[in-house]
Motif scaffolding. Sequence first.
Motif, PDB file in Angstrom:
ATOM      1  N   GLY A 400       0.816  -1.197   0.000  1.00  0.00           N
ATOM      2  CA  GLY A 400       0.000   0.000   0.000  1.00  0.00           C
ATOM      3  C   GLY A 400       0.850   1.246   0.000  1.00  0.00           C
ATOM      4  O   GLY A 400       2.065   1.182  -0.086  1.00  0.00           O
ATOM      5  N   ILE A 401       0.197   2.417   0.044  1.00  0.00           N
ATOM      6  CA  ILE A 401       0.915   3.668   0.164  1.00  0.00           C
ATOM      7  C   ILE A 401       1.616   3.687   1.522  1.00  0.00           C
ATOM      8  O   ILE A 401       1.022   3.357   2.545  1.00  0.00           O
ATOM      9  CB  ILE A 401      -0.057   4.846   0.027  1.00  0.00           C
ATOM     10  N   VAL A 402       2.870   4.111   1.538  1.00  0.00           N
ATOM     11  CA  VAL A 402       3.706   3.963   2.729  1.00  0.00           C
ATOM     12  C   VAL A 402       3.079   4.637   3.942  1.00  0.00           C
ATOM     13  O   VAL A 402       2.957   4.042   5.018  1.00  0.00           O
ATOM     14  CB  VAL A 402       5.113   4.513   2.456  1.00  0.00           C
ATOM     15  N   TRP A 403       2.647   5.892   3.798  1.00  0.00           N
ATOM     16  CA  TRP A 403       2.096   6.591   4.957  1.00  0.00           C
ATOM     17  C   TRP A 403       0.820   5.939   5.441  1.00  0.00           C
ATOM     18  O   TRP A 403       0.597   5.793   6.647  1.00  0.00           O
ATOM     19  CB  TRP A 403       1.828   8.058   4.618  1.00  0.00           C
ATOM     20  N   CYS A 404      -0.054   5.515   4.513  1.00  0.00           N
ATOM     21  CA  CYS A 404      -1.330   4.924   4.916  1.00  0.00           C
ATOM     22  C   CYS A 404      -1.126   3.674   5.754  1.00  0.00           C
ATOM     23  O   CYS A 404      -1.817   3.468   6.755  1.00  0.00           O
ATOM     24  CB  CYS A 404      -2.157   4.573   3.674  1.00  0.00           C
ATOM     25  N   LEU A 405      -0.180   2.822   5.343  1.00  0.00           N
ATOM     26  CA  LEU A 405       0.054   1.607   6.111  1.00  0.00           C
ATOM     27  C   LEU A 405       0.758   1.914   7.425  1.00  0.00           C
ATOM     28  O   LEU A 405       0.464   1.312   8.449  1.00  0.00           O
ATOM     29  CB  LEU A 405       0.877   0.621   5.284  1.00  0.00           C
ATOM     30  N   ALA A 406       1.685   2.853   7.396  1.00  0.00           N
ATOM     31  CA  ALA A 406       2.423   3.175   8.620  1.00  0.00           C
ATOM     32  C   ALA A 406       1.488   3.726   9.689  1.00  0.00           C
ATOM     33  O   ALA A 406       1.585   3.357  10.865  1.00  0.00           O
ATOM     34  CB  ALA A 406       3.528   4.171   8.310  1.00  0.00           C
ATOM     35  N   ILE A 407       0.580   4.597   9.290  1.00  0.00           N
ATOM     36  CA  ILE A 407      -0.285   5.251  10.273  1.00  0.00           C
ATOM     37  C   ILE A 407      -1.263   4.272  10.884  1.00  0.00           C
ATOM     38  O   ILE A 407      -1.797   4.497  11.961  1.00  0.00           O
ATOM     39  CB  ILE A 407      -1.040   6.434   9.612  1.00  0.00           C
ATOM     40  N   ASN A 408      -1.503   3.142  10.209  1.00  0.00           N
ATOM     41  CA  ASN A 408      -2.460   2.163  10.710  1.00  0.00           C
ATOM     42  C   ASN A 408      -1.810   0.976  11.404  1.00  0.00           C
ATOM     43  O   ASN A 408      -2.495   0.174  12.011  1.00  0.00           O
ATOM     44  CB  ASN A 408      -3.339   1.652   9.569  1.00  0.00           C
ATOM     45  N   THR A 409      -0.504   0.819  11.292  1.00  0.00           N
ATOM     46  CA  THR A 409       0.144  -0.359  11.854  1.00  0.00           C
ATOM     47  C   THR A 409       1.206  -0.019  12.888  1.00  0.00           C
ATOM     48  O   THR A 409       1.709  -0.911  13.550  1.00  0.00           O
ATOM     49  CB  THR A 409       0.806  -1.190  10.740  1.00  0.00           C
ATOM     50  N   ILE A 410       1.560   1.242  13.034  1.00  0.00           N
ATOM     51  CA  ILE A 410       2.591   1.649  13.987  1.00  0.00           C
ATOM     52  C   ILE A 410       1.950   2.522  15.058  1.00  0.00           C
ATOM     53  O   ILE A 410       1.167   3.422  14.751  1.00  0.00           O
ATOM     54  CB  ILE A 410       3.726   2.417  13.286  1.00  0.00           C
ATOM     55  N   GLU A 411       2.274   2.240  16.296  1.00  0.00           N
ATOM     56  CA  GLU A 411       1.760   3.048  17.389  1.00  0.00           C
ATOM     57  C   GLU A 411       2.277   4.484  17.265  1.00  0.00           C
ATOM     58  O   GLU A 411       3.453   4.711  16.977  1.00  0.00           O
ATOM     59  CB  GLU A 411       2.196   2.465  18.729  1.00  0.00           C
ATOM     60  N   ILE A 412       1.387   5.460  17.482  1.00  0.00           N
ATOM     61  CA  ILE A 412       1.770   6.866  17.398  1.00  0.00           C
ATOM     62  C   ILE A 412       2.925   7.160  18.356  1.00  0.00           C
ATOM     63  O   ILE A 412       3.852   7.896  18.039  1.00  0.00           O
ATOM     64  CB  ILE A 412       0.568   7.770  17.718  1.00  0.00           C
ATOM     65  N   ALA A 413       2.872   6.549  19.537  1.00  0.00           N
ATOM     66  CA  ALA A 413       3.917   6.794  20.536  1.00  0.00           C
ATOM     67  C   ALA A 413       5.283   6.341  20.041  1.00  0.00           C
ATOM     68  O   ALA A 413       6.311   6.933  20.396  1.00  0.00           O
ATOM     69  CB  ALA A 413       3.573   6.095  21.847  1.00  0.00           C
ATOM     70  N   GLN A 414       5.310   5.273  19.212  1.00  0.00           N
ATOM     71  CA  GLN A 414       6.589   4.810  18.681  1.00  0.00           C
ATOM     72  C   GLN A 414       7.217   5.855  17.776  1.00  0.00           C
ATOM     73  O   GLN A 414       8.428   6.078  17.806  1.00  0.00           O
ATOM     74  CB  GLN A 414       6.391   3.508  17.914  1.00  0.00           C
ATOM     75  N   VAL A 415       6.404   6.503  16.962  1.00  0.00           N
ATOM     76  CA  VAL A 415       6.917   7.529  16.059  1.00  0.00           C
ATOM     77  C   VAL A 415       7.422   8.724  16.853  1.00  0.00           C
ATOM     78  O   VAL A 415       8.500   9.269  16.580  1.00  0.00           O
ATOM     79  CB  VAL A 415       5.822   7.970  15.076  1.00  0.00           C
ATOM     80  N   LEU A 416       6.647   9.151  17.852  1.00  0.00           N
ATOM     81  CA  LEU A 416       6.985  10.356  18.601  1.00  0.00           C
ATOM     82  C   LEU A 416       8.103  10.137  19.604  1.00  0.00           C
ATOM     83  O   LEU A 416       8.590  11.105  20.189  1.00  0.00           O
ATOM     84  CB  LEU A 416       5.736  10.865  19.327  1.00  0.00           C
ATOM     85  N   SER A 417       8.528   8.893  19.809  1.00  0.00           N
ATOM     86  CA  SER A 417       9.651   8.639  20.713  1.00  0.00           C
ATOM     87  C   SER A 417      10.994   8.872  20.030  1.00  0.00           C
ATOM     88  O   SER A 417      12.026   8.828  20.684  1.00  0.00           O
ATOM     89  CB  SER A 417       9.587   7.207  21.253  1.00  0.00           C
ATOM     90  N   GLY A 418      10.983   9.119  18.725  1.00  0.00           N
ATOM     91  CA  GLY A 418      12.230   9.411  18.022  1.00  0.00           C
ATOM     92  C   GLY A 418      12.849   8.180  17.389  1.00  0.00           C
ATOM     93  O   GLY A 418      12.241   7.106  17.342  1.00  0.00           O
TER      94      GLY A 418
END
Length: 548
Positions: A400-418
Amino acid sequence: MPDFTAENPSWVAKLQEMGIHPEWVQLLKDSQLADFSASNERIGVIIQPNCKCLNHVSRLVQANVPVYILWDNPSDFSDTPWFRTRYCPTFEEVKAARLAAYLRKAQQPPSWGDISNASDAANDDSTLVPDDLTMVPDQQPPTPVQQLPMPDQFDSWGGFARSQRRYDSFYNEWDLSEHFDQTTYRNNTNDSPYHNEVGNREVQNAGRDPLAKLLHWRFGYCWDGRSAYTGLPAAPWLDIQKTLTDTMGGISGLQQPAVSTLVTHLTKGVTVPAALWDLNSTNPSALRENLNLNLVVNPKSFNQTTYYFIQSAAPPSPNDPSWHLVVEDPMTALECCRRDLGPSIVDVARVLLLSGKSFATRICPVAPGHVTPSLCRRDPVGLGWRQMGYKGDSRDYAGGIVWCLAINTIEIAQVLSGPLDEVFEYGRAIMDTNGEELWDDALLEDELNLICGVYKVHTQSNQTSDSSWWPKQSVWMTSGLHIGYWSVACETWFQKRLEAIRNGTATLRTAAEWRSSLKFWRATAPFISHSKRAAAAYLLNEPCDLFD
């Protein structure tokens, strides 16, 4: 087969010709059984002098199987001189190896309780006559045995339901998570346990920011509904909506002519009337007079590219993240200035993440000099090779489109932890002229292709072309839908394509076919390009009222 270690061995095509589904062939190809890379460690084999299969040794070596040859007699392998010449050591090499082993043993104290003597071992060896190696270290008392640490308490396999287990065939491992049985995952129509596709998307702002607010946040539109203005003849309203990639956004009839004038001027690269644009210095509500006091935008040049650092205007706090919030799109940087965001950088990053705007969370290395020309190599991944004319089916679908899959399969906290701990090994760095490095996680091209569902399909010229379920990341970035954020048009197009894949009416497309289908409205590209140019000029304190 002669080509069994090739990237695309001939047995793959043979199995597909026999009617075995390409997805299952690929799973076999990626399994430990058919993986002959050095990273797939195998049990070795001992070759004895009476072995009847010496002709297979070269293939074992080629397959990265450890081979040990038992050769303890000068007459061993005398019946196969070709094998003896290729693999067996000379007498001088044996003698040198024994001498090296003796020296290593002589330099270490014997184990406690070992009554053997290194010199006795040397005297027993008729091939080794040391000259002056007579000193053997005195025995030492034993070192107290330390208690090994107890292993951590691992999660119990049985504590996870079948829906909470995911097998990763590319890395040959199981992932366990309670989140796997939530609505963000949906198995494909054949309930394959190997691939999951995005299902019920519940993203707060994906394609849902009102167009009226986006016009101000992204493009600086700020007409008060009263001030007079003159400008170029505006295009029809539907054409303006197409340029903005939003034909459903509600703009009042009073505002439509003013919005049309703004969009027409930016599309043609002509100065926008002051009454309509906050980047015009004579506008009553010019942006410089109405900045967001919670944030500061600091442009810096790295690798001859300008990056914009979004920083908090508040005093430093122990709760500040360890990473820098960095964007490359000047329009995104200006949006942070126009919106009521901050002073928390984490909150700003969350807003950008949920609305599909690109950013990085970059950190400095502890020691300088870390920059490498490219990412470290990881194990190769991909969806494999297909025969000429392959169309694909629902069982073969993944990606799928990279952002669409990432936003649905990765916890938001994981992204914001750096960045991850391995960022300095697998990430990518940017460097300024003073040698300052900033690192963030990054994906390799074949990993991006895996997400987008890219296959290698054979062509008539005995070459291959990339065909995929979704446009490759490089194609998407130059498409008419990529305007810096996830728009209504992006969401509409994505859902239509996803539905076509699910009901079996979608087919694989080449990169050229994707470029042709994603051109969309011709005015969008110059509109975005000129808007970026004006935003960058503003942030660099350069004149942005006029275009060339």
